[in-house]
Design a protein around this motif. Structure first.
Motif, PDB file in Angstrom:
ATOM      1  N   ILE A  29      64.151  20.281 -52.686  1.00 39.00           N
ATOM      2  CA  ILE A  29      65.424  19.866 -53.126  1.00 39.00           C
ATOM      3  C   ILE A  29      66.238  20.431 -54.230  1.00 39.00           C
ATOM      4  O   ILE A  29      67.351  20.108 -54.536  1.00 39.00           O
ATOM      5  CB  ILE A  29      64.775  18.392 -54.038  1.00 39.00           C
ATOM      6  N   TYR A  30      65.664  21.827 -54.722  1.00 42.78           N
ATOM      7  CA  TYR A  30      66.565  22.635 -55.575  1.00 42.78           C
ATOM      8  C   TYR A  30      67.140  23.790 -54.931  1.00 42.78           C
ATOM      9  O   TYR A  30      67.496  24.721 -55.455  1.00 42.78           O
ATOM     10  CB  TYR A  30      65.627  22.931 -56.755  1.00 42.78           C
ATOM     11  N   SER A  31      67.311  23.467 -53.472  1.00 44.81           N
ATOM     12  CA  SER A  31      67.880  24.731 -52.905  1.00 44.81           C
ATOM     13  C   SER A  31      69.351  24.825 -53.298  1.00 44.81           C
ATOM     14  O   SER A  31      70.006  24.103 -53.879  1.00 44.81           O
ATOM     15  CB  SER A  31      67.905  24.185 -51.204  1.00 44.81           C
ATOM     16  N   TRP A  32      69.919  25.974 -53.040  1.00 45.84           N
ATOM     17  CA  TRP A  32      71.147  26.520 -53.420  1.00 45.84           C
ATOM     18  C   TRP A  32      72.309  25.680 -52.677  1.00 45.84           C
ATOM     19  O   TRP A  32      73.243  25.149 -53.259  1.00 45.84           O
ATOM     20  CB  TRP A  32      71.531  27.980 -52.819  1.00 45.84           C
ATOM     21  N   ARG A  33      71.965  24.903 -51.572  1.00 44.46           N
ATOM     22  CA  ARG A  33      72.874  23.982 -50.916  1.00 44.46           C
ATOM     23  C   ARG A  33      73.047  22.700 -51.666  1.00 44.46           C
ATOM     24  O   ARG A  33      74.014  22.198 -51.720  1.00 44.46           O
ATOM     25  CB  ARG A  33      72.232  23.982 -49.483  1.00 44.46           C
ATOM     26  N   ARG A  34      72.102  22.416 -51.953  1.00 40.85           N
ATOM     27  CA  ARG A  34      71.957  21.141 -52.806  1.00 40.85           C
ATOM     28  C   ARG A  34      72.649  21.166 -54.294  1.00 40.85           C
ATOM     29  O   ARG A  34      73.184  20.177 -54.751  1.00 40.85           O
ATOM     30  CB  ARG A  34      70.800  20.292 -52.908  1.00 40.85           C
ATOM     31  N   ILE A  35      72.191  22.343 -54.778  1.00 39.22           N
ATOM     32  CA  ILE A  35      72.637  22.365 -56.528  1.00 39.22           C
ATOM     33  C   ILE A  35      74.005  23.011 -56.588  1.00 39.22           C
ATOM     34  O   ILE A  35      74.774  22.591 -57.458  1.00 39.22           O
ATOM     35  CB  ILE A  35      71.470  23.226 -57.047  1.00 39.22           C
ATOM     36  N   ARG A  36      74.353  23.806 -55.762  1.00 42.23           N
ATOM     37  CA  ARG A  36      75.732  24.596 -55.915  1.00 42.23           C
ATOM     38  C   ARG A  36      76.734  24.313 -54.729  1.00 42.23           C
ATOM     39  O   ARG A  36      77.912  23.999 -55.336  1.00 42.23           O
ATOM     40  CB  ARG A  36      75.502  26.047 -55.747  1.00 42.23           C
ATOM     41  N   LEU A  37      76.452  24.488 -53.661  1.00 40.32           N
ATOM     42  CA  LEU A  37      77.427  24.224 -52.687  1.00 40.32           C
ATOM     43  C   LEU A  37      77.922  22.739 -52.565  1.00 40.32           C
ATOM     44  O   LEU A  37      79.218  22.507 -52.510  1.00 40.32           O
ATOM     45  CB  LEU A  37      76.922  24.792 -51.412  1.00 40.32           C
ATOM     46  N   ALA A  38      76.959  21.835 -52.488  1.00 41.69           N
ATOM     47  CA  ALA A  38      77.487  20.350 -52.170  1.00 41.69           C
ATOM     48  C   ALA A  38      78.244  20.007 -53.203  1.00 41.69           C
ATOM     49  O   ALA A  38      79.473  19.395 -53.155  1.00 41.69           O
ATOM     50  CB  ALA A  38      76.102  19.482 -51.896  1.00 41.69           C
ATOM     51  N   PRO A  39      77.922  19.800 -54.549  1.00 43.62           N
ATOM     52  CA  PRO A  39      78.880  19.500 -55.666  1.00 43.62           C
ATOM     53  C   PRO A  39      80.388  20.292 -55.838  1.00 43.62           C
ATOM     54  O   PRO A  39      81.325  19.683 -56.082  1.00 43.62           O
ATOM     55  CB  PRO A  39      78.092  19.941 -56.803  1.00 43.62           C
ATOM     56  N   ALA A  40      80.227  21.553 -55.390  1.00 42.99           N
ATOM     57  CA  ALA A  40      81.531  22.226 -55.608  1.00 42.99           C
ATOM     58  C   ALA A  40      82.308  21.621 -54.135  1.00 42.99           C
ATOM     59  O   ALA A  40      83.734  21.517 -54.312  1.00 42.99           O
ATOM     60  CB  ALA A  40      81.295  23.724 -55.210  1.00 42.99           C
ATOM     61  N   VAL A  41      81.766  21.526 -53.106  1.00 42.03           N
ATOM     62  CA  VAL A  41      82.407  20.872 -51.815  1.00 42.03           C
ATOM     63  C   VAL A  41      83.034  19.363 -52.515  1.00 42.03           C
ATOM     64  O   VAL A  41      84.151  19.212 -51.992  1.00 42.03           O
ATOM     65  CB  VAL A  41      81.687  20.789 -50.704  1.00 42.03           C
ATOM     66  N   ILE A  42      82.307  18.551 -53.174  1.00 39.54           N
ATOM     67  CA  ILE A  42      82.693  17.473 -53.577  1.00 39.54           C
ATOM     68  C   ILE A  42      84.061  17.626 -54.460  1.00 39.54           C
ATOM     69  O   ILE A  42      84.920  16.918 -54.370  1.00 39.54           O
ATOM     70  CB  ILE A  42      81.714  16.631 -54.205  1.00 39.54           C
ATOM     71  N   LEU A  43      83.737  18.391 -55.451  1.00 39.95           N
ATOM     72  CA  LEU A  43      84.938  18.775 -56.226  1.00 39.95           C
ATOM     73  C   LEU A  43      86.105  19.107 -55.555  1.00 39.95           C
ATOM     74  O   LEU A  43      87.537  18.710 -55.979  1.00 39.95           O
ATOM     75  CB  LEU A  43      84.492  19.610 -57.545  1.00 39.95           C
TER      76      LEU A  43
END
Length: 87
Positions: A55-69
């Motif tokens: 659940i704390y993978s790089w994709r979920r913590i860094r990439l996804a919120p950046a894509v949403i922003l």
């Protein structure tokens, strides 16, 4: 001459605030936001007694919120875009 003036007054045109370019960019922004939420999904555990560190993978913590922003930035651009410029 009075008849022609009356025809011009009775002829109404509806013009929207947003043009086709605005709606195109809005759909692109919504697609990017949806992609961000899809990237954020998953990583849970079926058993509540077992912790899944995925659940704390790089994709979920860094990439996804950046894509949403970035998607929200595209939405702001779409709202501020002048559809009449460039005609």
């Amino acid at each position: 001459m009075g008849e022609q003036k009356r025809k011009e007054v009775s002829k109404q045109t509806t013009e929207f605030i947003f043009g086709k370019k605005n709606f195109t960019w809005m759909l692109i922004g919504l697609g990017v936001i949806a992609l961000g939420f899809i990237l954020m999904s998953g990583g849970g555990s079926d058993d509540p007694n077992v912790f899944n560190p995925e659940i704390y993978s790089w994709r979920r913590i860094r990439l996804a919120p950046a894509v949403i922003l970035i998607g929200f930035g595209i939405e702001v651009y779409a709202i501020l875009l002048n559809p009449n410029k460039g005609k």
